[in-house]
Write a protein that holds these residues in place. Sequence first.
Motif, PDB file in Angstrom:
ATOM      1  N   ASN A 168       0.844  -1.140  -0.044  1.00 42.38           N
ATOM      2  CA  ASN A 168      -0.013  -0.004   0.231  1.00 42.38           C
ATOM      3  C   ASN A 168       0.845   1.241  -0.052  1.00 42.38           C
ATOM      4  O   ASN A 168       0.612   2.342  -0.773  1.00 42.38           O
ATOM      5  CB  ASN A 168      -1.035   0.064   1.012  1.00 42.38           C
ATOM      6  N   LYS A 169       2.017   1.462   0.887  1.00 48.34           N
ATOM      7  CA  LYS A 169       2.861   2.553   0.949  1.00 48.34           C
ATOM      8  C   LYS A 169       3.426   2.716  -0.442  1.00 48.34           C
ATOM      9  O   LYS A 169       3.602   3.944  -0.937  1.00 48.34           O
ATOM     10  CB  LYS A 169       3.959   1.976   2.073  1.00 48.34           C
ATOM     11  N   LYS A 170       3.913   1.572  -1.166  1.00 48.44           N
ATOM     12  CA  LYS A 170       4.546   1.853  -2.456  1.00 48.44           C
ATOM     13  C   LYS A 170       3.311   2.324  -3.503  1.00 48.44           C
ATOM     14  O   LYS A 170       3.531   3.106  -4.358  1.00 48.44           O
ATOM     15  CB  LYS A 170       5.024   0.462  -2.973  1.00 48.44           C
ATOM     16  N   PHE A 171       2.071   1.679  -3.524  1.00 43.80           N
ATOM     17  CA  PHE A 171       1.070   2.231  -4.299  1.00 43.80           C
ATOM     18  C   PHE A 171       0.955   3.773  -4.132  1.00 43.80           C
ATOM     19  O   PHE A 171       0.670   4.425  -5.066  1.00 43.80           O
ATOM     20  CB  PHE A 171      -0.244   1.429  -3.882  1.00 43.80           C
ATOM     21  N   VAL A 172       0.695   4.066  -3.070  1.00 40.32           N
ATOM     22  CA  VAL A 172       0.312   5.494  -2.662  1.00 40.32           C
ATOM     23  C   VAL A 172       1.570   6.588  -3.223  1.00 40.32           C
ATOM     24  O   VAL A 172       1.567   7.572  -3.816  1.00 40.32           O
ATOM     25  CB  VAL A 172      -0.011   5.920  -1.217  1.00 40.32           C
ATOM     26  N   GLU A 173       3.002   5.954  -2.600  1.00 33.47           N
ATOM     27  CA  GLU A 173       4.121   6.508  -3.271  1.00 33.47           C
ATOM     28  C   GLU A 173       4.181   7.026  -4.783  1.00 33.47           C
ATOM     29  O   GLU A 173       4.605   8.007  -5.433  1.00 33.47           O
ATOM     30  CB  GLU A 173       5.482   6.183  -2.321  1.00 33.47           C
ATOM     31  N   GLU A 174       3.845   6.034  -5.466  1.00 32.19           N
ATOM     32  CA  GLU A 174       3.606   5.730  -6.872  1.00 32.19           C
ATOM     33  C   GLU A 174       2.603   6.315  -7.583  1.00 32.19           C
ATOM     34  O   GLU A 174       2.447   6.562  -8.810  1.00 32.19           O
ATOM     35  CB  GLU A 174       3.972   4.390  -7.490  1.00 32.19           C
ATOM     36  N   LYS A 175       1.764   6.803  -6.662  1.00 33.36           N
ATOM     37  CA  LYS A 175       0.445   7.597  -7.360  1.00 33.36           C
ATOM     38  C   LYS A 175      -0.370   6.866  -8.141  1.00 33.36           C
ATOM     39  O   LYS A 175      -0.894   7.123  -9.056  1.00 33.36           O
ATOM     40  CB  LYS A 175       0.935   8.993  -7.924  1.00 33.36           C
ATOM     41  N   LYS A 176      -0.173   5.386  -8.025  1.00 35.02           N
ATOM     42  CA  LYS A 176      -1.204   4.525  -8.879  1.00 35.02           C
ATOM     43  C   LYS A 176      -2.548   4.611  -8.333  1.00 35.02           C
ATOM     44  O   LYS A 176      -3.209   4.284  -9.311  1.00 35.02           O
ATOM     45  CB  LYS A 176      -0.580   2.994  -8.576  1.00 35.02           C
ATOM     46  N   TYR A 177      -2.844   5.219  -7.332  1.00 36.36           N
ATOM     47  CA  TYR A 177      -4.464   5.292  -7.362  1.00 36.36           C
ATOM     48  C   TYR A 177      -4.953   6.113  -8.328  1.00 36.36           C
ATOM     49  O   TYR A 177      -6.115   6.420  -8.461  1.00 36.36           O
ATOM     50  CB  TYR A 177      -4.837   6.215  -5.998  1.00 36.36           C
ATOM     51  N   GLU A 178      -4.241   7.205  -9.021  1.00 33.69           N
ATOM     52  CA  GLU A 178      -4.673   7.987  -9.948  1.00 33.69           C
ATOM     53  C   GLU A 178      -5.639   7.546 -10.954  1.00 33.69           C
ATOM     54  O   GLU A 178      -6.440   8.180 -11.612  1.00 33.69           O
ATOM     55  CB  GLU A 178      -3.507   9.028 -10.421  1.00 33.69           C
ATOM     56  N   ASP A 179      -5.283   6.080 -11.547  1.00 26.50           N
ATOM     57  CA  ASP A 179      -5.865   5.258 -12.340  1.00 26.50           C
ATOM     58  C   ASP A 179      -7.492   5.186 -11.918  1.00 26.50           C
ATOM     59  O   ASP A 179      -8.372   4.629 -12.904  1.00 26.50           O
ATOM     60  CB  ASP A 179      -5.453   4.233 -12.749  1.00 26.50           C
ATOM     61  N   TYR A 180      -7.767   5.315 -10.731  1.00 29.23           N
ATOM     62  CA  TYR A 180      -8.829   4.931 -10.036  1.00 29.23           C
ATOM     63  C   TYR A 180     -10.014   5.809  -9.585  1.00 29.23           C
ATOM     64  O   TYR A 180     -10.898   5.680  -8.937  1.00 29.23           O
ATOM     65  CB  TYR A 180      -8.537   3.864  -9.080  1.00 29.23           C
ATOM     66  N   LEU A 181      -9.508   7.118  -9.391  1.00 25.60           N
ATOM     67  CA  LEU A 181     -10.104   8.223  -9.204  1.00 25.60           C
ATOM     68  C   LEU A 181     -11.616   8.635  -9.773  1.00 25.60           C
ATOM     69  O   LEU A 181     -11.698   8.265 -10.943  1.00 25.60           O
ATOM     70  CB  LEU A 181      -9.156   9.704  -9.329  1.00 25.60           C
ATOM     71  N   THR A 182     -12.290   8.586  -8.746  1.00 26.73           N
ATOM     72  CA  THR A 182     -13.830   8.713  -9.258  1.00 26.73           C
ATOM     73  C   THR A 182     -14.547   9.574  -7.957  1.00 26.73           C
ATOM     74  O   THR A 182     -13.968   9.754  -7.044  1.00 26.73           O
ATOM     75  CB  THR A 182     -14.411   7.396  -9.749  1.00 26.73           C
ATOM     76  N   ASP A 183     -16.042   9.537  -8.048  1.00 26.96           N
ATOM     77  CA  ASP A 183     -16.597  10.127  -6.893  1.00 26.96           C
ATOM     78  C   ASP A 183     -17.456   8.812  -6.400  1.00 26.96           C
ATOM     79  O   ASP A 183     -17.467   7.860  -6.920  1.00 26.96           O
ATOM     80  CB  ASP A 183     -17.349  11.242  -7.417  1.00 26.96           C
ATOM     81  N   LYS A 184     -18.249   9.356  -5.452  1.00 38.05           N
ATOM     82  CA  LYS A 184     -19.132   8.292  -4.933  1.00 38.05           C
ATOM     83  C   LYS A 184     -20.342   7.692  -5.575  1.00 38.05           C
ATOM     84  O   LYS A 184     -20.901   6.870  -5.051  1.00 38.05           O
ATOM     85  CB  LYS A 184     -19.586   8.808  -3.507  1.00 38.05           C
ATOM     86  N   TYR A 185     -20.571   8.330  -6.546  1.00 40.90           N
ATOM     87  CA  TYR A 185     -22.035   8.166  -7.307  1.00 40.90           C
ATOM     88  C   TYR A 185     -21.775   7.334  -8.539  1.00 40.90           C
ATOM     89  O   TYR A 185     -20.680   7.332  -9.308  1.00 40.90           O
ATOM     90  CB  TYR A 185     -22.608   9.349  -7.734  1.00 40.90           C
ATOM     91  N   PRO A 186     -22.258   6.012  -8.488  1.00 36.84           N
ATOM     92  CA  PRO A 186     -21.985   5.056  -9.701  1.00 36.84           C
ATOM     93  C   PRO A 186     -22.190   5.563 -11.069  1.00 36.84           C
ATOM     94  O   PRO A 186     -23.329   6.047 -11.176  1.00 36.84           O
ATOM     95  CB  PRO A 186     -22.710   3.923  -9.432  1.00 36.84           C
ATOM     96  N   ASP A 187     -21.247   5.642 -11.849  1.00 37.46           N
ATOM     97  CA  ASP A 187     -21.425   6.264 -13.263  1.00 37.46           C
ATOM     98  C   ASP A 187     -22.672   5.564 -14.172  1.00 37.46           C
ATOM     99  O   ASP A 187     -23.383   6.214 -14.809  1.00 37.46           O
ATOM    100  CB  ASP A 187     -20.130   6.205 -13.961  1.00 37.46           C
ATOM    101  N   LYS A 188     -22.579   4.224 -13.767  1.00 38.55           N
ATOM    102  CA  LYS A 188     -23.774   3.603 -14.652  1.00 38.55           C
ATOM    103  C   LYS A 188     -24.975   3.331 -13.830  1.00 38.55           C
ATOM    104  O   LYS A 188     -25.887   2.650 -14.347  1.00 38.55           O
ATOM    105  CB  LYS A 188     -23.144   2.369 -14.880  1.00 38.55           C
ATOM    106  N   LYS A 189     -25.033   4.268 -12.637  1.00 31.77           N
ATOM    107  CA  LYS A 189     -26.330   4.296 -11.994  1.00 31.77           C
ATOM    108  C   LYS A 189     -26.993   2.840 -11.687  1.00 31.77           C
ATOM    109  O   LYS A 189     -28.299   2.491 -11.642  1.00 31.77           O
ATOM    110  CB  LYS A 189     -27.327   4.733 -12.862  1.00 31.77           C
ATOM    111  N   VAL A 190     -26.071   2.053 -11.291  1.00 36.38           N
ATOM    112  CA  VAL A 190     -26.424   0.456 -10.757  1.00 36.38           C
ATOM    113  C   VAL A 190     -25.830   0.031  -9.455  1.00 36.38           C
ATOM    114  O   VAL A 190     -24.815   0.431  -9.021  1.00 36.38           O
ATOM    115  CB  VAL A 190     -26.044  -0.586 -11.960  1.00 36.38           C
ATOM    116  N   ALA A 191     -26.590  -0.482  -8.660  1.00 35.52           N
ATOM    117  CA  ALA A 191     -26.264  -1.328  -7.611  1.00 35.52           C
ATOM    118  C   ALA A 191     -26.333  -2.719  -7.769  1.00 35.52           C
ATOM    119  O   ALA A 191     -27.262  -3.454  -8.213  1.00 35.52           O
ATOM    120  CB  ALA A 191     -26.951  -0.857  -6.427  1.00 35.52           C
TER     121      ALA A 191
END
Length: 187
Positions: free
Chosen positions: A11-34
């Motif tokens: 996790n530390k390496k993931f954050v340091e390498e900013k790999k999270y940037e590929d997954y940035l989104t908000d809390k609302y489901p884009d396809k409006k599905v649960a």
Amino acid sequence: MSIVPSLLELNKKFVEEKKYEDYLTDKYPDKKVAILTCMDARLSELLPKALGFKNGDAKFIKNAGAILTQPFGSAMRSILVAVYELEAREVIVIGHLGCGMTEIDPMKMVSKFAEHGIDPLAIETLENAGIRMDKFLRGFDSAEEGVMHSVKMIRRHPLFPQAIPVHGFVMDPETGAIDVIVEDYRE
């Protein structure tokens, strides 16, 4: 040995390498599905990919067998939150072939509790309080039966809006192939 130290290092390496940037989104489901689905590890990556979902497209609610055991339990609460607060406009229940819940024997599981040090008095107390282990831990005879159980419970829930469709699918956990059990377009 615990898996935690290696997870924290990754996790530390993931954050340091900013790999999270590929997954940035908000809390609302884009396809409006649960999606209510099983916690089976084979579905973790397969299910979203087989349906073309990327991070942020859907609200995934997971439990054993994709089964709603209680109308006012945490899985149903999550579905209601997805619909009323997070703008989901469809619900899909997805079970899968070869689910462990089709093979579960509630009384064998109760025996395993004792093997792991759970005091039999705790089980007896729960039973006396109205929590029937055979019902609480029960599975289903087929994936289709389990899916339809959950679909019906959602549709009949007194707080679930009738205009929101509830669909039921069964997935092959080897190929990702989907069989539609029920499509629901009430709108």
